[in-house]
Write a protein that holds these residues in place. Structure first.
Motif, PDB file in Angstrom:
ATOM      1  N   GLY A  35     -17.694 -63.767 -44.924  1.00  0.00           N
ATOM      2  CA  GLY A  35     -18.305 -64.713 -46.132  1.00  0.00           C
ATOM      3  C   GLY A  35     -19.618 -64.571 -46.685  1.00  0.00           C
ATOM      4  O   GLY A  35     -20.222 -65.349 -47.455  1.00  0.00           O
ATOM      5  N   THR A  36     -20.232 -63.526 -46.151  1.00  0.00           N
ATOM      6  CA  THR A  36     -21.821 -63.197 -46.305  1.00  0.00           C
ATOM      7  C   THR A  36     -22.105 -62.015 -47.291  1.00  0.00           C
ATOM      8  O   THR A  36     -23.139 -61.636 -47.235  1.00  0.00           O
ATOM      9  CB  THR A  36     -22.505 -62.909 -45.011  1.00  0.00           C
ATOM     10  OG1 THR A  36     -21.681 -61.868 -44.506  1.00  0.00           O
ATOM     11  CG2 THR A  36     -22.199 -64.267 -44.144  1.00  0.00           C
ATOM     12  N   VAL A  37     -21.126 -61.720 -48.114  1.00  0.00           N
ATOM     13  CA  VAL A  37     -21.268 -60.522 -49.060  1.00  0.00           C
ATOM     14  C   VAL A  37     -21.010 -61.064 -50.454  1.00  0.00           C
ATOM     15  O   VAL A  37     -20.081 -61.563 -50.794  1.00  0.00           O
ATOM     16  CB  VAL A  37     -20.385 -59.451 -48.680  1.00  0.00           C
ATOM     17  CG1 VAL A  37     -19.049 -59.664 -48.883  1.00  0.00           C
ATOM     18  CG2 VAL A  37     -20.823 -58.164 -49.557  1.00  0.00           C
ATOM     19  N   ASP A  38     -22.285 -60.672 -51.277  1.00  0.00           N
ATOM     20  CA  ASP A  38     -22.191 -60.858 -52.649  1.00  0.00           C
ATOM     21  C   ASP A  38     -21.675 -60.071 -53.531  1.00  0.00           C
ATOM     22  O   ASP A  38     -21.066 -60.060 -54.461  1.00  0.00           O
ATOM     23  CB  ASP A  38     -23.499 -61.600 -53.138  1.00  0.00           C
ATOM     24  CG  ASP A  38     -23.908 -62.799 -52.470  1.00  0.00           C
ATOM     25  OD1 ASP A  38     -22.864 -63.803 -52.224  1.00  0.00           O
ATOM     26  OD2 ASP A  38     -25.056 -63.244 -52.221  1.00  0.00           O
ATOM     27  N   SER A  39     -22.287 -58.802 -53.209  1.00  0.00           N
ATOM     28  CA  SER A  39     -21.876 -57.347 -53.985  1.00  0.00           C
ATOM     29  C   SER A  39     -22.263 -56.391 -53.163  1.00  0.00           C
ATOM     30  O   SER A  39     -23.009 -56.454 -52.022  1.00  0.00           O
ATOM     31  CB  SER A  39     -22.637 -57.400 -55.026  1.00  0.00           C
ATOM     32  OG  SER A  39     -24.104 -57.372 -54.784  1.00  0.00           O
ATOM     33  N   VAL A  40     -21.734 -55.313 -53.576  1.00  0.00           N
ATOM     34  CA  VAL A  40     -21.674 -54.083 -52.806  1.00  0.00           C
ATOM     35  C   VAL A  40     -22.103 -52.927 -53.649  1.00  0.00           C
ATOM     36  O   VAL A  40     -21.170 -52.639 -54.766  1.00  0.00           O
ATOM     37  CB  VAL A  40     -20.409 -53.660 -51.921  1.00  0.00           C
ATOM     38  CG1 VAL A  40     -20.474 -52.184 -51.305  1.00  0.00           C
ATOM     39  CG2 VAL A  40     -20.320 -54.595 -50.815  1.00  0.00           C
ATOM     40  N   TRP A  41     -22.932 -52.009 -53.382  1.00  0.00           N
ATOM     41  CA  TRP A  41     -23.173 -50.685 -54.131  1.00  0.00           C
ATOM     42  C   TRP A  41     -23.078 -49.727 -53.248  1.00  0.00           C
ATOM     43  O   TRP A  41     -23.691 -49.666 -52.357  1.00  0.00           O
ATOM     44  CB  TRP A  41     -24.565 -50.667 -54.685  1.00  0.00           C
ATOM     45  CG  TRP A  41     -24.796 -51.737 -55.826  1.00  0.00           C
ATOM     46  CD1 TRP A  41     -24.922 -53.127 -55.810  1.00  0.00           C
ATOM     47  CD2 TRP A  41     -25.039 -51.670 -57.143  1.00  0.00           C
ATOM     48  NE1 TRP A  41     -25.166 -53.929 -56.914  1.00  0.00           N
ATOM     49  CE2 TRP A  41     -25.127 -52.716 -57.987  1.00  0.00           C
ATOM     50  CE3 TRP A  41     -25.071 -50.550 -57.987  1.00  0.00           C
ATOM     51  CZ2 TRP A  41     -25.330 -53.087 -59.194  1.00  0.00           C
ATOM     52  CZ3 TRP A  41     -25.354 -50.438 -59.314  1.00  0.00           C
ATOM     53  CH2 TRP A  41     -25.355 -51.990 -59.961  1.00  0.00           C
ATOM     54  N   ILE A  42     -22.356 -48.843 -53.625  1.00  0.00           N
ATOM     55  CA  ILE A  42     -22.150 -47.352 -52.842  1.00  0.00           C
ATOM     56  C   ILE A  42     -22.689 -46.374 -53.773  1.00  0.00           C
ATOM     57  O   ILE A  42     -22.513 -46.078 -54.828  1.00  0.00           O
ATOM     58  CB  ILE A  42     -20.722 -47.140 -52.193  1.00  0.00           C
ATOM     59  CG1 ILE A  42     -20.131 -48.423 -51.664  1.00  0.00           C
ATOM     60  CG2 ILE A  42     -20.542 -45.848 -51.886  1.00  0.00           C
ATOM     61  CD1 ILE A  42     -18.589 -48.228 -51.160  1.00  0.00           C
ATOM     62  N   MET A  43     -23.872 -45.805 -53.023  1.00  0.00           N
ATOM     63  CA  MET A  43     -24.458 -44.690 -53.651  1.00  0.00           C
ATOM     64  C   MET A  43     -24.581 -43.443 -53.014  1.00  0.00           C
ATOM     65  O   MET A  43     -24.514 -43.725 -51.627  1.00  0.00           O
ATOM     66  CB  MET A  43     -25.867 -44.866 -54.002  1.00  0.00           C
ATOM     67  CG  MET A  43     -25.838 -46.295 -54.667  1.00  0.00           C
ATOM     68  SD  MET A  43     -27.778 -46.549 -55.164  1.00  0.00           S
ATOM     69  CE  MET A  43     -27.558 -48.396 -55.154  1.00  0.00           C
ATOM     70  N   GLY A  44     -24.477 -42.080 -53.471  1.00  0.00           N
ATOM     71  CA  GLY A  44     -24.444 -40.877 -52.858  1.00  0.00           C
ATOM     72  C   GLY A  44     -24.306 -39.727 -53.782  1.00  0.00           C
ATOM     73  O   GLY A  44     -24.156 -39.930 -54.820  1.00  0.00           O
ATOM     74  N   GLY A  45     -24.349 -38.573 -53.157  1.00  0.00           N
ATOM     75  CA  GLY A  45     -24.004 -37.439 -53.878  1.00  0.00           C
ATOM     76  C   GLY A  45     -22.477 -37.401 -54.119  1.00  0.00           C
ATOM     77  O   GLY A  45     -21.654 -38.258 -54.041  1.00  0.00           O
ATOM     78  N   ALA A  46     -22.226 -36.132 -54.655  1.00  0.00           N
ATOM     79  CA  ALA A  46     -20.998 -35.833 -55.300  1.00  0.00           C
ATOM     80  C   ALA A  46     -19.820 -35.970 -54.081  1.00  0.00           C
ATOM     81  O   ALA A  46     -18.734 -36.608 -54.249  1.00  0.00           O
ATOM     82  CB  ALA A  46     -20.748 -34.113 -55.758  1.00  0.00           C
ATOM     83  N   GLY A  47     -20.188 -35.840 -52.914  1.00  0.00           N
ATOM     84  CA  GLY A  47     -19.160 -35.973 -51.616  1.00  0.00           C
ATOM     85  C   GLY A  47     -18.692 -37.460 -51.363  1.00  0.00           C
ATOM     86  O   GLY A  47     -17.647 -37.669 -50.844  1.00  0.00           O
ATOM     87  N   ILE A  48     -19.456 -38.298 -52.011  1.00  0.00           N
ATOM     88  CA  ILE A  48     -18.931 -39.762 -51.600  1.00  0.00           C
ATOM     89  C   ILE A  48     -17.710 -40.034 -52.599  1.00  0.00           C
ATOM     90  O   ILE A  48     -17.014 -40.713 -52.241  1.00  0.00           O
ATOM     91  CB  ILE A  48     -20.160 -40.716 -52.162  1.00  0.00           C
ATOM     92  CG1 ILE A  48     -19.749 -42.314 -51.732  1.00  0.00           C
ATOM     93  CG2 ILE A  48     -20.311 -40.994 -53.789  1.00  0.00           C
ATOM     94  CD1 ILE A  48     -19.934 -42.619 -50.280  1.00  0.00           C
ATOM     95  N   TYR A  49     -17.490 -39.402 -53.591  1.00  0.00           N
ATOM     96  CA  TYR A  49     -16.544 -39.408 -54.627  1.00  0.00           C
ATOM     97  C   TYR A  49     -15.309 -38.635 -54.312  1.00  0.00           C
ATOM     98  O   TYR A  49     -14.234 -38.666 -54.784  1.00  0.00           O
ATOM     99  CB  TYR A  49     -16.890 -39.232 -55.905  1.00  0.00           C
ATOM    100  CG  TYR A  49     -18.072 -40.167 -56.585  1.00  0.00           C
ATOM    101  CD1 TYR A  49     -17.666 -41.408 -56.840  1.00  0.00           C
ATOM    102  CD2 TYR A  49     -19.439 -39.644 -56.719  1.00  0.00           C
ATOM    103  CE1 TYR A  49     -18.902 -42.235 -57.141  1.00  0.00           C
ATOM    104  CE2 TYR A  49     -20.294 -40.435 -56.816  1.00  0.00           C
ATOM    105  CZ  TYR A  49     -20.208 -41.794 -56.983  1.00  0.00           C
ATOM    106  OH  TYR A  49     -21.147 -42.707 -57.296  1.00  0.00           O
TER     107      TYR A  49
END
Length: 51
Positions: A35-49
């Protein structure tokens, strides 16, 4: 839980860096269970997608 065995790096400014998408997802799931997460952002290059 992956925290001690993985390459997750948490920086003082609350930025957390994971080496892979599966590692990041496991870390996020653990935060959610606690219960310790408010939001998540995942960032990276094209490989992440491509995952």
């Amino acid at each position: 839980m992956c925290i001690s065995a993985c390459s997750i790096k948490t920086h003082p400014n609350l930025l957390t860096v994971a080496e892979s998408v599966p590692e990041a997802l496991e870390y996020i799931a653990d935060l959610d269970r606690k219960g310790t997460v408010d939001s998540v952002w995942i960032m990276g290059g094209a490989g992440i997608y491509q995952v």
